[in-house]
Scaffold this active site. Structure first.
Site: not given
Lengths: 197, 580
Positions: B116, B53, B481
């Protein structure tokens, strides 16, 4: 509703009273409170109640902070979609009221004194029990504070304050809040805003 | 005629002009997914099944940024909804218009720790522009209309709509998509205050060293032409933020470059030596201002922004103008054209000063022998792809900053990167979303090996949906980085940044059925890229680069802009105590 913060000395930061007109539906209070909390501002009090239009609620928020911090908070509150209008009443003339209920211990020898204090403050006795009084008082924050301080030595058993609610004096209404607010919405004005999608 | 909530929802989406949904089904959203198979809906809406998602939300962001059309996401409750939080936050900080539909357990089960279940409206309250919980089936058309309107208007942003199962399964009369909408608490100010615009012009009249500091707002409001005109009249140099890149023609002599932590030396110097800063659709992020107490002391500031909360949030502004950048610049241009001033001739010294900084501190890197320098790889990507007018997305890290510094020739809506949140893993799904909007265009994702590994599962989504994204991995075997910060500010103690043990990206590509290419030596870079960009279908290019190359210039975290470090500068010990 009330989050009294002890950590911040009151004189350190100015007290701001902010009134909000918000949509009256679930979750709006959480949005306002969460926004203030997320920014780390201290809420002195937050009251909420329905207006004459049942679809709109009015909130009164008391916060302490630097002007710039509060200006930012007001802007952020304004950005919430459910917030219809935000007004910082700082510098305005207004009437402020708060209600307090105090259940105070009343030993036989103290009863008269407690009633005298209540009388001086024009507080009402709303419940009496063999060893306690419940007193009700409405007024500005300072008055309530003084009242509570006087009762404290007798022993406060239970205590509840509603938090501040305010209204500007005279004909003026905060932030051009006029009767238009309560009229039917003018949908034509809104349609046709930037439609970029 | 009564329809189910799911049918009403999808009809509303069709009415809203939604043609692509990025999503992932699951338990309580099944009823709505079922309607997606309805031929009347399936012919209008394409659903792209993302493998996570988070990827779906970034894809929707990429779709929005590239096309200007609101991106749409549909996911299930609980875990599905929670996985969108990163994308929502990213979209909020970078003002990306997306609408996320989340399944929710029936209203009767809400708050009961149902299977859920998650309080998604509560969870996403602070990471959306607005969110809705729909409690009645008949409210669906109105809320869909409002959600898209809120997402795209004003300062764009993410909107979440939570759909309890009984609401989408319930039936209601559908009277078509509402034509009008009215949200009492939401009326963005579009037109700038005329008096403030006049005040801005007054300041501009007398400025000797002015600078335009433009941000993503120019792109959201599509104000490129107005900006170009303002510069054409006034000849004021333009620097852009990371999010604003693409808003101004990079071949214009008045184009300076990016500003901020890794912006070129000269544009950052211009920020601290200008006498008037015209901030347009930019929000004075701390990655731009550096140490706040030393920022903007030398100049007057005009700030144009549609979001009043962005104004004076961190920096004192002399002339605030709240409004839509396109409208405000249009008005400003009218006023500016009245000004009788030969702007350019007044700015001679200023131009000369900038040119001097540019000459003394160009973007540079060390000599390249056998090992590929990442900067060179970026230059080659630019050289090979520029004529193909690509959309370029990036992940987050060193490669992102090198790409921001060196990938020139950008055009509006053709540069996708995660600025505000700095979301590793953003680039690849965002590229996928942009590709879905423009199937025929070349879409390149310049990624890091670390960043790519965060969302690479959507490779199969690209394969399945014919989205020929070209991923170029600048592979240094490090979280580059982070390693750079550890080298500079933590005395080279490299903690948990070594990615030497990593997948063979060529074989990974092959596992997904796409082409994998690799370059290990400098002379291999260009041919490999040429092959990648002309091969149909998705391609992964693994460019193995020098491991410990640093990204310069760099304003040290917490430091002031004047403390900018250029390539080869010694690292002063004391600078880094205010590290953040």
């Amino acid at each position: 509703m009330r989050e009294r913060t002890k950590a911040i000395p009151k004189e350190a930061k100015a007290r701001h009273i902010i009134t909000l007109l918000v949509e009256n539906h679930a979750g709006v209070l959480a949005r306002v409170a969460a926004l203030i909390a997320a920014k780390g501002y201290n809420i002195d009090s937050l009251t909420v109640g329905e207006t004459v239009d049942p679809s709109i609620s009015r909130m009164t928020l008391v916060v302490r902070g630097d002007d710039s911090v509060v200006e930012q908070a007001v802007k952020q509150l304004n950005r919430l979609i459910d917030v219809i209008r935000v007004t910082d009443l700082t510098g305005e003339e207004f009437v402020e009221r708060e209600l307090v209920l105090v259940k105070v211990k009343a030993k036989p020898e103290a009863k008269a004194e407690i009633l005298r204090i209540a009388d001086i403050f024009r507080a009402k006795v709303v419940d009496v029990a063999p060893f306690s009084y419940m007193l009700e008082l409405t007024g500005a924050e300072d008055k309530l504070n003084a009242f509570v301080e006087l009762l404290r030595p007798y022993g406060i058993q239970e205590f509840a304050r509603t938090g501040m609610t305010v209204m500007t004096r005279g004909n003026k209404t905060p932030g051009k809040q006029t009767e238009e607010m309560w009229k039917e919405p003018d949908t034509k004005k809104v349609v046709g805003l930037v439609e970029k999608g | 005629m009564k329809l189910t909530g799911s049918e009403i929802l999808l009809r509303s989406l069709v009415e809203e002009g939604v043609d692509t949904i990025f999503g992932h089904p699951g338990g309580v959203i099944l009823h709505t997914y079922d309607v997606l198979t309805d031929p009347a809906v399936a012919s209008k809406i394409r659903h792209i099944l993302c493998r996570h998602e988070q990827g779906a939300t970034h894809a929707a962001e990429g779709y929005y940024k590239a096309s200007g059309k609101v991106g749409t996401v549909m996911v299930t409750s609980g875990p599905g909804a929670c996985n969108t939080v990163t994308g929502l936050t990213d979209a909020l900080l970078d003002s990306m218009a997306i609408v996320v539909f989340t399944g929710q357990v029936p209203t009767t089960a809400m708050g009961c720790d149902a299977f859920q279940e998650a309080d998604v409206v509560g969870t996403t309250r602070t990471c959306t522009k607005h969110n809705f919980l729909i409690l009645k089936t008949e409210d669906i058309p109105r809320i869909v209309k409002e959600a898209y309107h809120i997402a795209r208007s004003g300062r764009p942003g993410p909107v979440l709509v939570d759909l309890p199962k009984n609401v989408v399964m319930g039936r209601a009369e559908y009277h078509g998509h509402p034509q009008e909408l009215h949200i009492r608490g939401y009326k963005p100010t579009l037109q700038g205050h005329a008096g403030q615009i006049k005040r801005a012009v007054e300041l501009m009249k007398t400025a000797r060293r002015p600078l335009i500091y433009g941000g993503g707002g120019i792109i959201h409001s599509e104000a490129y032409e107005e900006l170009r005109e303002l510069v054409a009249v006034t000849r004021i140099p333009v620097a852009l933020t990371l999010m604003g890149l693409g808003a101004f023609d990079t071949s214009d002599p008045l184009w300076l470059g990016m500003v901020g932590m890794h912006g070129p030396y000269w544009s950052n110097m211009a920020m601290i030596h200008c006498d008037l800063m015209i901030a347009i659709g930019s929000r004075f992020d701390d990655r731009v201002t550096g140490k706040l107490s030393e920022f903007g002391k030398q100049c007057k500031i005009i700030h144009i922004d549609i979001d009043p909360t962005s104004i004076r949030k961190t920096v004192h502004v002399d002339v605030p103008i709240v409004g839509d950048v396109k409208q405000v610049l249009g008005e400003l241009n009218k006023e500016v054209r009245q000004v009788e001033r030969h702007w350019a001739s007044d700015f001679g010294e200023w131009y000369a000063q900038i040119a001097e900084w540019k000459a003394k501190h160009p973007l540079r890197y060390g000599p390249m022998l056998d090992v590929i320098k990442p900067q060179y790889a970026i230059d080659m990507i630019f050289e090979v792809s520029e004529r193909m007018n690509p959309i370029v997305a990036t992940g987050v890290g060193q490669h992102q900053m090198w790409a921001a510094q060196r990938y020139r020739g950008r055009r509006p809506r053709r540069w996708l990167t995660s600025g505000g949140l700095g979301t590793m893993g953003y680039g690849f799904p965002a590229a996928m979303g942009a590709q879905a909007a423009f199937p025929g265009d070349l879409v390149i994702c310049i990624d890091g090996d670390g960043s790519f590994q965060m969302t690479n599962q959507d490779l199969i989504t690209c394969v399945e949906n014919n989205l020929p994204v070209k991923v170029v991995i600048i592979n240094n075997g490090y979280l580059g980085m982070v390693r750079q910060w550890q080298e500079l500010f933590y005395n080279r103690r490299y903690s948990q940044v070594d990615l030497t043990i990593q997948p063979d990206f060529v074989k990974l590509a092959e596992a997904y059925g796409v082409i994998g290419l690799r370059a290990r030596r400098p002379d291999e870079v260009k041919p490999v890229l040429e092959q990648a960009f002309t091969t149909p279908g998705p391609v992964i290019v693994d460019i193995v680069t020098e491991r410990e190359e640093n990204c310069f210039p760099m304003i040290p975290p917490g430091g002031a802009i004047k403390e900018i470090l250029d390539y080869g500068d010694p690292i002063p010990e004391k600078l880094f105590q205010g590290l953040r």
